[in-house]
Design a protein around this motif. Structure first.
Motif, short mmCIF file in Angstrom:
data_model
loop_
_atom_site.label_atom_id
_atom_site.label_comp_id
_atom_site.label_asym_id
_atom_site.label_seq_id
_atom_site.Cartn_x
_atom_site.Cartn_y
_atom_site.Cartn_z
N VAL A 25 0.83 -1.20 0.00
CA VAL A 25 0.00 0.00 0.00
C VAL A 25 0.87 1.26 0.00
O VAL A 25 0.60 2.21 -0.74
CB VAL A 25 -0.95 -0.01 1.21
CG1 VAL A 25 -1.68 1.33 1.33
CG2 VAL A 25 -1.96 -1.14 1.07
N GLY A 28 2.26 1.73 -3.45
CA GLY A 28 1.24 2.19 -4.38
C GLY A 28 0.88 3.65 -4.18
O GLY A 28 0.65 4.39 -5.15
N ARG A 29 0.84 4.09 -2.93
CA ARG A 29 0.52 5.50 -2.66
C ARG A 29 1.63 6.43 -3.18
O ARG A 29 1.35 7.53 -3.66
CB ARG A 29 0.32 5.69 -1.16
CG ARG A 29 -1.02 5.13 -0.67
CD ARG A 29 -1.13 5.17 0.82
NE ARG A 29 -2.46 4.75 1.27
CZ ARG A 29 -2.74 4.40 2.52
NH1 ARG A 29 -1.78 4.41 3.44
NH2 ARG A 29 -3.97 4.04 2.85
N SER A 32 1.15 6.61 -6.95
CA SER A 32 -0.03 7.41 -7.26
C SER A 32 0.26 8.90 -7.11
O SER A 32 -0.14 9.71 -7.96
CB SER A 32 -1.19 7.00 -6.34
OG SER A 32 -2.31 7.82 -6.56
N CYS A 47 -4.15 3.42 -10.24
CA CYS A 47 -3.25 2.98 -9.17
C CYS A 47 -3.96 3.07 -7.82
O CYS A 47 -3.83 2.18 -6.98
CB CYS A 47 -1.99 3.84 -9.18
SG CYS A 47 -0.77 3.36 -7.95
N ASP A 48 -4.71 4.13 -7.61
CA ASP A 48 -5.46 4.29 -6.35
C ASP A 48 -6.44 3.14 -6.16
O ASP A 48 -6.60 2.62 -5.05
CB ASP A 48 -6.25 5.61 -6.37
CG ASP A 48 -5.36 6.81 -6.11
OD1 ASP A 48 -4.25 6.62 -5.58
OD2 ASP A 48 -5.78 7.93 -6.45
N THR A 51 -4.63 -0.13 -5.26
CA THR A 51 -3.97 0.02 -3.96
C THR A 51 -4.99 0.00 -2.84
O THR A 51 -4.77 -0.61 -1.78
CB THR A 51 -3.16 1.32 -3.91
OG1 THR A 51 -2.15 1.28 -4.93
CG2 THR A 51 -2.48 1.50 -2.56
N THR A 52 -6.12 0.66 -3.04
CA THR A 52 -7.19 0.66 -2.04
C THR A 52 -7.74 -0.74 -1.83
O THR A 52 -8.06 -1.14 -0.70
CB THR A 52 -8.31 1.62 -2.47
OG1 THR A 52 -7.81 2.95 -2.55
CG2 THR A 52 -9.46 1.59 -1.46
N ARG A 55 -5.36 -2.53 0.36
CA ARG A 55 -5.51 -2.04 1.73
C ARG A 55 -6.75 -2.63 2.41
O ARG A 55 -6.68 -3.14 3.53
CB ARG A 55 -5.62 -0.52 1.74
CG ARG A 55 -5.75 0.11 3.13
CD ARG A 55 -6.38 1.47 3.06
NE ARG A 55 -7.77 1.38 2.61
CZ ARG A 55 -8.51 2.44 2.31
NH1 ARG A 55 -7.98 3.66 2.35
NH2 ARG A 55 -9.77 2.28 1.91
N GLU A 186 -3.59 -8.39 -4.57
CA GLU A 186 -2.17 -8.07 -4.74
C GLU A 186 -1.70 -8.45 -6.14
O GLU A 186 -0.87 -7.74 -6.73
CB GLU A 186 -1.34 -8.78 -3.67
CG GLU A 186 -1.52 -8.17 -2.28
CD GLU A 186 -0.62 -8.81 -1.24
OE1 GLU A 186 -0.19 -9.97 -1.45
OE2 GLU A 186 -0.36 -8.17 -0.21
N TRP A 189 -2.91 -5.79 -8.35
CA TRP A 189 -2.10 -4.59 -8.12
C TRP A 189 -0.79 -4.67 -8.89
O TRP A 189 -0.38 -3.71 -9.55
CB TRP A 189 -1.83 -4.46 -6.62
CG TRP A 189 -1.00 -3.28 -6.22
CD1 TRP A 189 -1.45 -2.03 -5.89
CD2 TRP A 189 0.43 -3.23 -6.06
NE1 TRP A 189 -0.40 -1.21 -5.56
CE2 TRP A 189 0.76 -1.92 -5.65
CE3 TRP A 189 1.45 -4.17 -6.22
CZ2 TRP A 189 2.07 -1.53 -5.40
CZ3 TRP A 189 2.76 -3.78 -5.99
CH2 TRP A 189 3.07 -2.47 -5.58
#
Length: 229
Positions: A25, A28-29, A32, A47-48, A51-52, A55, A186, A189
Motif C-alpha cells: 500500500v 502504491g501510494r 499514485s 493505481c489508487d 492500492t485501495t 488495503r 495483490e 495490483w
C-alpha cells in the motif's frame, strides 16, 4: 519479485511477494502521488483503485484473525474446564480410602490414568470425555456424589467445547477466504503497476518511468556496489 505482463515486456522492481500488505500500500501510494504531480490523473486513479483494494483486503484479513483467536481461547478454556472436572472426580474417588485408588470403581473409571483424559488431543477430546461420562454412569450409582457433581459439568463442558470447535472452523474458513481475496488483489495490483510502468516508458522513456517508482533496497544496494567513475 519481478512480474512480466508478457514475454519481453519492460518490468519494474516491485515489492517482494512475501512482504506485508502495508508495504504494498505504501508503495502504491507513492506511485499514485508521483503520477498526480505529473497530472497523469487516469493512471493515478487506476493505481489508487488497486492500492485501495489491497488495503481493504489486507485489513479484512487482519480483522478475520480476531474470531479465530477468540474461538481458540474458548476451545482451550473448555478443554481446561473438562480437565479440572476429571481431576476433581479422580481426587475425590481416590480419597475415599487408603486403597481406593487400587480398587473399583476408581480402577474402572481411571484405568489408563488421568492423562488419558487430560492429555487427549484435539481430535480425541470429545470422545474421551464422552467416555468418561459413560464410565461414571456405568460404575457409580445415581446417588453417588462424584457422579452427581461431575456428569452435568462434563455435559456443559462438552457443549462449550463443541460450540468453540464449530466457531473455530467457521472463523478459519472466513480467514482463508479473506487471505485468498488479498492474494488476488495483490496480483491485480502488480499487474496494474506493470502496465503503468509500460505506459510511462512510452511517454518518458525507461529512465523517466523509473522515477515514478520508489527505489527498493535491493536496487540501492546494487548501485552502491558499482565502482565510481
Amino acid at each position: 519479485m519481478i512480474l512480466h505482463e508478457r514475454i519481453g515486456a519492460p518490468t519494474v522492481q516491485l515489492p517482494s511477494a512475501n512482504v506485508s500488505y502495508t508495504l504494498v500500500v505504501r508503495y502504491g501510494r507513492y506511485v499514485s502521488r508521483r503520477l498526480r504531480r505529473e497530472k497523469l490523473t487516469e493512471l493515478a486513479a487506476a493505481c489508487d483503485t488497486v492500492t485501495t483494494q489491497v488495503r481493504d483486503h489486507g485489513r479484512a484479513l487482519e480483522d478475520a484473525d480476531a474470531p479465530v483467536q477468540e474461538a481458540l481461547a474458548d476451545r482451550d478454556g473448555a478443554d481446561d474446564d473438562l480437565d479440572d472436572i476429571a481431576k476433581t472426580a479422580r481426587h475425590k474417588l481416590a480419597g475415599r480410602s487408603l486403597e481406593a485408588a487400587k480398587q473399583a470403581p476408581y480402577t474402572l473409571i481411571f484405568a489408563e490414568g488421568i492423562g488419558y483424559f487430560t492429555e487427549a488431543s484435539t481430535g480425541d477430546e470429545v470422545p474421551r470425555y464422552t467416555e468418561l461420562e459413560s464410565r461414571l454412569t456405568a460404575h457409580l450409582p445415581a446417588s453417588d456424589a462424584v457422579r452427581r457433581d461431575a456428569l452435568p459439568k462434563i455435559a456443559d463442558g462438552l457443549t462449550a467445547y463443541r460450540a468453540a470447535e464449530g466457531a473455530l472452523s467457521r472463523a478459519k474458513s472466513a480467514e482463508n477466504a479473506a487471505s485468498a481475496r488479498l492474494e488476488a488483489s495483490e496480483a491485480a495490483w502488480r499487474t496494474a503497476l506493470e502496465r503503468t510502468y509500460g505506459a510511462l516508458i512510452q511517454q518518458f522513456g525507461k529512465a523517466g518511468a523509473e522515477r515514478f517508482f520508489p527505489k527498493t533496497r535491493a536496487a540501492k544496494a546494487k548501485r552502491a556496489k558499482q565502482p565510481v567513475g
